[in-house]
Design an enzyme around this catalytic site. Sequence first.
Site, PDB file in Angstrom:
ATOM      1  CB  THR A   1      -1.849  -5.480   0.366  1.00  0.00           C
ATOM      2  OG1 THR A   1      -1.224  -5.294   1.638  1.00  0.00           O
ATOM      3  CG2 THR A   1      -1.746  -4.193  -0.436  1.00  0.00           C
TER       4      THR A   1
ATOM      5  CD  GLU B   1      -8.986  -1.602  -9.154  1.00  0.00           C
ATOM      6  OE1 GLU B   1      -9.317  -1.046 -10.221  1.00  0.00           O
ATOM      7  OE2 GLU B   1      -8.289  -2.633  -9.101  1.00  0.00           O
TER       8      GLU B   1
ATOM      9  CG  HIS C   1      -2.329  -2.697   3.983  1.00  0.00           C
ATOM     10  ND1 HIS C   1      -2.652  -3.918   3.444  1.00  0.00           N
ATOM     11  CD2 HIS C   1      -3.051  -2.591   5.120  1.00  0.00           C
ATOM     12  CE1 HIS C   1      -3.532  -4.527   4.224  1.00  0.00           C
ATOM     13  NE2 HIS C   1      -3.779  -3.738   5.257  1.00  0.00           N
TER      14      HIS C   1
END
Length: 129
Positions: free
Chosen positions: A32, A40, A66
Site C-alpha cells: 500500500t 503521488e 487498496h
Amino acid sequence: MEKGIKNRIELVVEEKLTAKQMKSGTLDVFATPAMIALIEETAWRSIAPCLEEGQGTVGTLLQIEHLAPTPLGMKVWCETELVDVDGRKLRFEAAVYDECGLVGKGVHERFIINNEKFQSKANAKGKVS
C-alpha cells in the site's frame, strides 16, 4: 492551472515494492505505501510543467482504497486526473490497475508551494531554541 490534466505512470512490482520489504505487512505483494507513492508521483508529475519557476507541490490529503493484491513481477499503473483547482489546492482522482483490473482508487490533494520558502520553514523546525 485548469482541471482536466491527466497522467499515467506504470511500473513492475519488484521486491523492494512489496509489503514485506516496506514493513507494511508480511507478504510478497504490491505494498500500500508503494501504491500511495505511485499515486503521488503520477499526480505531481502531471502538473509540474504548469508551475512557475520555484514552485512545487506537496501532498496534503490521501483517501485511498487498496482493493486487490498484485504479485511480484506484474505490471501496475496509475492514472490521475486533476478534477478541481481551488486557488493553490489541487484535487486529483486516482485509479491504480494491474494486468487483471482495478486494484486501488481514491482522491489525492496537493498544495502549490514556493519550494525555497517551504524548505526554509521545514529546516527552521529543528532550530527552535
